[in-house]
Scaffold this motif. Structure first.
Motif, PDB file in Angstrom:
ATOM      1  N   GLN A   1       0.596   7.216   1.302  1.00 21.07           N
ATOM      2  CA  GLN A   1       0.337   6.222   0.262  1.00 21.07           C
ATOM      3  C   GLN A   1       1.627   5.479  -0.098  1.00 21.07           C
ATOM      4  O   GLN A   1       1.644   4.247  -0.188  1.00 21.07           O
ATOM      5  CB  GLN A   1      -0.241   6.889  -0.988  1.00 21.07           C
ATOM      6  CG  GLN A   1      -0.508   5.911  -2.124  1.00 21.07           C
ATOM      7  CD  GLN A   1      -0.841   6.626  -3.418  1.00 21.07           C
ATOM      8  OE1 GLN A   1      -0.192   7.611  -3.780  1.00 21.07           O
ATOM      9  NE2 GLN A   1      -1.862   6.130  -4.105  1.00 21.07           N
ATOM     10  N   LEU A   2       2.703   6.222  -0.278  1.00 18.15           N
ATOM     11  CA  LEU A   2       3.984   5.586  -0.590  1.00 18.15           C
ATOM     12  C   LEU A   2       4.441   4.688   0.557  1.00 18.15           C
ATOM     13  O   LEU A   2       4.936   3.579   0.319  1.00 18.15           O
ATOM     14  CB  LEU A   2       5.048   6.645  -0.885  1.00 18.15           C
ATOM     15  CG  LEU A   2       4.962   7.315  -2.250  1.00 18.15           C
ATOM     16  CD1 LEU A   2       5.829   8.562  -2.302  1.00 18.15           C
ATOM     17  CD2 LEU A   2       5.339   6.335  -3.359  1.00 18.15           C
ATOM     18  N   ALA A   3       4.281   5.132   1.788  1.00 18.84           N
ATOM     19  CA  ALA A   3       4.682   4.320   2.943  1.00 18.84           C
ATOM     20  C   ALA A   3       3.905   3.013   2.971  1.00 18.84           C
ATOM     21  O   ALA A   3       4.477   1.939   3.195  1.00 18.84           O
ATOM     22  CB  ALA A   3       4.476   5.101   4.240  1.00 18.84           C
ATOM     23  N   TRP A   4       2.609   3.069   2.738  1.00 16.64           N
ATOM     24  CA  TRP A   4       1.772   1.861   2.729  1.00 16.64           C
ATOM     25  C   TRP A   4       2.241   0.907   1.627  1.00 16.64           C
ATOM     26  O   TRP A   4       2.414  -0.299   1.865  1.00 16.64           O
ATOM     27  CB  TRP A   4       0.314   2.258   2.533  1.00 16.64           C
ATOM     28  CG  TRP A   4      -0.544   1.181   1.961  1.00 16.64           C
ATOM     29  CD1 TRP A   4      -0.888  -0.011   2.553  1.00 16.64           C
ATOM     30  CD2 TRP A   4      -1.160   1.175   0.678  1.00 16.64           C
ATOM     31  NE1 TRP A   4      -1.682  -0.741   1.707  1.00 16.64           N
ATOM     32  CE2 TRP A   4      -1.867  -0.036   0.553  1.00 16.64           C
ATOM     33  CE3 TRP A   4      -1.200   2.085  -0.381  1.00 16.64           C
ATOM     34  CZ2 TRP A   4      -2.598  -0.353  -0.592  1.00 16.64           C
ATOM     35  CZ3 TRP A   4      -1.937   1.765  -1.502  1.00 16.64           C
ATOM     36  CH2 TRP A   4      -2.604   0.548  -1.596  1.00 16.64           C
ATOM     37  N   MET A   5       2.460   1.441   0.440  1.00 21.58           N
ATOM     38  CA  MET A   5       2.857   0.584  -0.683  1.00 21.58           C
ATOM     39  C   MET A   5       4.224  -0.057  -0.454  1.00 21.58           C
ATOM     40  O   MET A   5       4.411  -1.239  -0.731  1.00 21.58           O
ATOM     41  CB  MET A   5       2.878   1.397  -1.977  1.00 21.58           C
ATOM     42  CG  MET A   5       1.535   1.796  -2.475  1.00 21.58           C
ATOM     43  SD  MET A   5       1.720   2.764  -3.989  1.00 21.58           S
ATOM     44  CE  MET A   5       0.014   2.872  -4.496  1.00 21.58           C
ATOM     45  N   ILE A   6       5.161   0.715   0.047  1.00 20.64           N
ATOM     46  CA  ILE A   6       6.505   0.185   0.263  1.00 20.64           C
ATOM     47  C   ILE A   6       6.510  -0.784   1.437  1.00 20.64           C
ATOM     48  O   ILE A   6       7.140  -1.844   1.383  1.00 20.64           O
ATOM     49  CB  ILE A   6       7.510   1.336   0.456  1.00 20.64           C
ATOM     50  CG1 ILE A   6       7.595   2.163  -0.835  1.00 20.64           C
ATOM     51  CG2 ILE A   6       8.882   0.806   0.844  1.00 20.64           C
ATOM     52  CD1 ILE A   6       8.329   3.484  -0.689  1.00 20.64           C
ATOM     53  N   ASP A   7       5.801  -0.449   2.509  1.00 18.72           N
ATOM     54  CA  ASP A   7       5.749  -1.313   3.693  1.00 18.72           C
ATOM     55  C   ASP A   7       5.150  -2.683   3.364  1.00 18.72           C
ATOM     56  O   ASP A   7       5.533  -3.687   3.956  1.00 18.72           O
ATOM     57  CB  ASP A   7       4.936  -0.631   4.794  1.00 18.72           C
ATOM     58  CG  ASP A   7       5.060  -1.321   6.136  1.00 18.72           C
ATOM     59  OD1 ASP A   7       6.180  -1.724   6.509  1.00 18.72           O
ATOM     60  OD2 ASP A   7       4.034  -1.448   6.830  1.00 18.72           O
ATOM     61  N   ALA A   8       4.241  -2.725   2.405  1.00 17.78           N
ATOM     62  CA  ALA A   8       3.608  -3.995   2.024  1.00 17.78           C
ATOM     63  C   ALA A   8       4.628  -5.011   1.517  1.00 17.78           C
ATOM     64  O   ALA A   8       4.396  -6.223   1.585  1.00 17.78           O
ATOM     65  CB  ALA A   8       2.538  -3.750   0.962  1.00 17.78           C
TER      66      ALA A   8
END
Length: 176
Positions: free
Chosen positions: A154-161
């Motif tokens: 979840q953190l990876a998705w949010m930061i990658d966005a």
């Protein structure tokens, strides 16, 4: 006067209901090392990120650090509960981490996003790689891995966005 003998205690040897195999302990040790390194890399990034959207990234890096620190403690305590010995000494982490080394200098926000997302996916890659073998031996430890994967992905998705452009860029493959 009659003397009463003190009650004697019979010596009991407690045996754990479950004890980790060497393979299970090794898998959890690798996850512990990677989570510890993620915590350290998150702080390094937090202190040295500069550029556009600095404050937002600075704050979300604290979330990464908090998650990694908490999960490393959970994994270490799980290891102790199943009679494995965790080792997150600095030398061990440096020698065994599967994460790429984080830069020592200032890092622009866009580069920092890519670096921390790669680190997050390196940890989740370890979790996914070890999951099935852990689950075969200890479903309770596998449940912990599920929780770790859910939050870190979840953190990876949010930061990658942060580095994506709507409808014109795809998330980069981190398994390369």
């Amino acid at each position: 006067m009659t003397e009463t003998a003190a009650p004697t205690r019979t010596a009991r040897t407690a045996h754990p209901a479950f004890q980790a195999s060497e393979r299970l302990a090794g898998h959890l040790q690798q996850l512990l090392v990677d989570l510890t390194d993620l915590h350290l890399q998150g702080k390094q990034a937090h202190w040295n990120v500069v550029g556009k959207n600095f404050r937002d990234l600075h704050l979300v890096l604290d979330e990464v650090v908090e998650a990694a620190r908490g999960f490393s403690d959970d994994v270490a305590e799980r290891m102790r509960a199943i009679y494995a010995t965790p080792d997150a000494r600095s030398r061990t982490v440096a020698e065994q981490s599967s994460l790429a080394q984080f830069p020592a200098d200032e890092v622009n926000t866009g580069d920092c996003v890519d670096l921390i997302v790669a680190a997050l996916y390196a940890v989740t890659g370890t979790g996914r790689r070890i999951h099935d073998e852990v689950d075969e031996e200890d479903p309770t430890s596998a449940d912990l891995i599920h929780t770790i994967l859910e939050r870190l992905e979840q953190l990876a998705w949010m930061i990658d966005a942060e580095n994506r452009v709507a409808n014109s860029s795809l998330p980069r493959s981190w398994s390369e």
